[in-house]
Design a protein around this motif. Structure first.
Motif, mmCIF file in Angstrom:
data_model
loop_
_atom_site.group_PDB
_atom_site.id
_atom_site.type_symbol
_atom_site.label_atom_id
_atom_site.label_comp_id
_atom_site.label_asym_id
_atom_site.label_seq_id
_atom_site.Cartn_x
_atom_site.Cartn_y
_atom_site.Cartn_z
ATOM 1 N N LEU A 41 0.940 -1.108 0.076
ATOM 2 C CA LEU A 41 0.018 0.071 -0.135
ATOM 3 C C LEU A 41 0.781 1.353 -0.103
ATOM 4 O O LEU A 41 0.616 2.380 -0.705
ATOM 5 N N ALA A 42 1.906 1.217 0.839
ATOM 6 C CA ALA A 42 2.917 2.367 0.727
ATOM 7 C C ALA A 42 3.525 2.696 -0.877
ATOM 8 O O ALA A 42 3.567 3.628 -1.122
ATOM 9 N N ALA A 43 3.997 1.543 -1.343
ATOM 10 C CA ALA A 43 4.571 1.650 -2.647
ATOM 11 C C ALA A 43 3.424 2.177 -3.669
ATOM 12 O O ALA A 43 3.818 2.813 -4.465
ATOM 13 N N ALA A 44 2.189 1.708 -3.399
ATOM 14 C CA ALA A 44 1.071 2.262 -4.431
ATOM 15 C C ALA A 44 0.917 3.671 -4.278
ATOM 16 O O ALA A 44 0.973 4.746 -4.995
ATOM 17 N N GLU A 45 1.051 4.068 -2.886
ATOM 18 C CA GLU A 45 0.797 5.672 -2.632
ATOM 19 C C GLU A 45 1.786 6.177 -3.037
ATOM 20 O O GLU A 45 1.877 7.530 -3.640
ATOM 21 N N GLU A 46 3.252 5.916 -2.873
ATOM 22 C CA GLU A 46 4.383 6.768 -3.514
ATOM 23 C C GLU A 46 4.158 6.663 -5.002
ATOM 24 O O GLU A 46 4.727 7.791 -5.617
ATOM 25 N N MET A 47 4.045 5.568 -5.532
ATOM 26 C CA MET A 47 3.921 5.713 -7.241
ATOM 27 C C MET A 47 2.796 6.784 -7.609
ATOM 28 O O MET A 47 2.951 7.293 -8.441
ATOM 29 N N ALA A 48 1.629 6.674 -6.824
ATOM 30 C CA ALA A 48 0.724 7.864 -6.889
ATOM 31 C C ALA A 48 1.035 9.188 -7.114
ATOM 32 O O ALA A 48 0.790 9.821 -7.685
ATOM 33 N N ASN A 49 2.054 9.317 -5.580
ATOM 34 C CA ASN A 49 2.462 10.671 -5.479
ATOM 35 C C ASN A 49 3.316 10.979 -6.490
ATOM 36 O O ASN A 49 3.755 12.064 -6.702
ATOM 37 N N LYS A 91 3.612 10.581 -9.652
ATOM 38 C CA LYS A 91 3.227 10.859 -10.920
ATOM 39 C C LYS A 91 2.507 12.242 -11.027
ATOM 40 O O LYS A 91 1.928 12.730 -9.999
ATOM 41 N N VAL A 92 3.124 13.071 -11.922
ATOM 42 C CA VAL A 92 2.852 14.503 -12.279
ATOM 43 C C VAL A 92 1.323 14.445 -12.778
ATOM 44 O O VAL A 92 1.158 13.808 -13.968
ATOM 45 N N LEU A 93 0.335 15.045 -12.139
ATOM 46 C CA LEU A 93 -0.867 15.153 -12.536
ATOM 47 C C LEU A 93 -1.188 16.541 -13.470
ATOM 48 O O LEU A 93 -0.451 17.477 -12.955
ATOM 49 N N GLN A 94 -1.846 16.510 -14.391
ATOM 50 C CA GLN A 94 -2.578 17.439 -14.975
ATOM 51 C C GLN A 94 -3.464 18.322 -14.240
ATOM 52 O O GLN A 94 -4.195 17.775 -13.328
ATOM 53 N N PRO A 95 -3.661 19.846 -14.408
ATOM 54 C CA PRO A 95 -4.665 20.258 -13.694
ATOM 55 C C PRO A 95 -6.197 19.600 -13.737
ATOM 56 O O PRO A 95 -6.537 19.109 -14.702
ATOM 57 N N ASP A 96 -6.739 19.415 -12.945
ATOM 58 C CA ASP A 96 -7.973 18.826 -12.866
ATOM 59 C C ASP A 96 -7.967 17.228 -13.006
ATOM 60 O O ASP A 96 -9.152 16.861 -13.381
ATOM 61 N N GLU A 97 -6.857 16.662 -13.121
ATOM 62 C CA GLU A 97 -6.700 15.281 -13.157
ATOM 63 C C GLU A 97 -6.695 14.734 -11.901
ATOM 64 O O GLU A 97 -5.887 14.860 -10.905
ATOM 65 N N GLN A 98 -7.369 13.419 -11.723
ATOM 66 C CA GLN A 98 -7.299 12.914 -10.458
ATOM 67 C C GLN A 98 -6.487 11.636 -10.573
ATOM 68 O O GLN A 98 -6.391 11.008 -11.547
ATOM 69 N N PRO A 99 -5.764 11.045 -9.530
ATOM 70 C CA PRO A 99 -5.059 9.681 -9.438
ATOM 71 C C PRO A 99 -5.699 8.502 -10.185
ATOM 72 O O PRO A 99 -7.023 8.591 -9.585
ATOM 73 N N ALA A 100 -5.241 7.925 -10.844
ATOM 74 C CA ALA A 100 -5.996 6.826 -11.359
ATOM 75 C C ALA A 100 -6.279 5.559 -10.314
ATOM 76 O O ALA A 100 -5.364 5.352 -9.662
ATOM 77 N N GLU A 101 -7.501 5.122 -10.062
ATOM 78 C CA GLU A 101 -7.841 4.322 -9.294
ATOM 79 C C GLU A 101 -8.126 2.830 -10.193
ATOM 80 O O GLU A 101 -8.952 3.041 -11.227
ATOM 81 N N LEU A 102 -7.849 1.764 -9.704
ATOM 82 C CA LEU A 102 -8.058 0.463 -10.503
ATOM 83 C C LEU A 102 -9.722 0.398 -10.238
ATOM 84 O O LEU A 102 -10.149 0.283 -9.202
ATOM 85 N N GLY A 103 -10.497 0.185 -11.168
ATOM 86 C CA GLY A 103 -11.968 -0.270 -11.151
ATOM 87 C C GLY A 103 -12.088 -1.357 -11.292
ATOM 88 O O GLY A 103 -11.134 -2.424 -11.597
ATOM 89 N N PHE A 104 -13.501 -1.925 -11.112
ATOM 90 C CA PHE A 104 -13.654 -3.231 -11.041
ATOM 91 C C PHE A 104 -13.279 -4.155 -12.486
ATOM 92 O O PHE A 104 -12.975 -5.345 -12.270
ATOM 93 N N ALA A 105 -13.698 -3.267 -13.458
ATOM 94 C CA ALA A 105 -13.577 -3.996 -14.927
ATOM 95 C C ALA A 105 -11.947 -4.280 -15.161
ATOM 96 O O ALA A 105 -11.600 -5.476 -15.693
ATOM 97 N N GLU A 106 -11.199 -3.351 -14.632
ATOM 98 C CA GLU A 106 -9.733 -3.673 -14.763
ATOM 99 C C GLU A 106 -9.291 -4.638 -13.929
ATOM 100 O O GLU A 106 -8.366 -5.602 -14.493
#
Length: 168
Positions: A90-98, A100-115
Motif C-alpha cells: 500500500l505504501a508503494a502504491a501511494e508512493e507511485m501515485a504521488n 506521477k505528475v498530474l495535469q490540472p483537474d486530473e485525479q490519480p487513477a484508481e483501479l476499477g472493477f473492470a480492470e
C-alpha cells in the motif's frame, strides 16, 4: 565530484505483479470480493506467501464481518503474518501515485472493477494452465485423471476466448 569512481547502487523496487494490484484493489474495495468467483478466491488464496496468506486473511475477514473499509481492515491486520507485506504494498502504491505528475483537474487513477476483472482473468488463465500441466503429469501415470485434465483445458480455453475480445 567526490564520489567519482565510487560504485553506484540503484535501489531496485520489485515491480508489482497483477496479483499485488488485485490485493491493493480488494483492500480498498473489499465489497468486490463478493463479486469474484469461487475459482478466483481459490486461485488468490493458493498464491505463495506472502500473497496467499494475505488473501486467506481477507477472505476470513469478509466471511466473518462482511465488506469493511480499509481503516477497519488495517486494525484487524495487526499482528498477521502478512501485515508488513500488505503495508509495504500500500505504501508503494501511494508512493507511485504521488510520484506521477498530474495535469490540472486530473485525479490519480484508481483501479476499477473492470480492470481488476481483466487482470484476474489473465492470472486465472495462467493458474489454470499450471493446474492443467499438473493434471497432464498425473494423467501420464493415472488414466483416471484424464477427466480433470480435459475439464481444466476446456475451462482455460473458454477463458482465453473471453480474454481475447477484451484485449482487442
Amino acid at each position: 565530484d567526490k564520489y567519482a569512481g565510487a560504485p553506484r547502487f540503484a535501489v531496485k523496487r520489485a515491480v508489482p505483479t497483477r496479483t499485488d494490484h488485485a490485493l491493493r484493489a480488494l483492500l480498498a474495495h473489499s465489497d468486490w470480493w463478493e463479486q469474484l468467483s469461487t475459482e478466483d478466491h481459490q486461485m488468490l488464496c493458493e498464491r505463495p506467501a506472502p500473497l496467499g496468506p494475505a488473501f486467506v486473511w481477507l477472505d476470513a475477514q469478509l466471511h466473518e464481518h462482511g465488506p469493511q473499509p480499509w481503516v477497519v481492515l488495517s486494525a484487524e491486520l495487526q499482528g498477521h503474518e502478512s501485515q508488513q507485506y500488505v503495508l509495504a504494498q500500500l505504501a508503494a502504491a501511494e508512493e507511485m501515485a504521488n510520484a506521477k505528475v498530474l495535469q490540472p483537474d486530473e485525479q490519480p487513477a484508481e483501479l476499477g472493477f473492470a480492470e481488476l476483472r481483466a487482470m484476474l482473468n489473465l492470472e486465472l488463465s495462467e493458474w489454470l494452465k499450471t493446474q492443467e500441466n499438473e493434471a497432464l503429469k498425473e494423467f501420464m501415470t493415472n488414466p483416471a485423471a484424464r477427466e480433470r485434465y480435459e475439464a481444466l483445458q476446456a475451462r482455460r480455453k473458454a477463458l482465453a476466448a473471453q480474454i481475447k475480445p477484451m484485449s482487442a
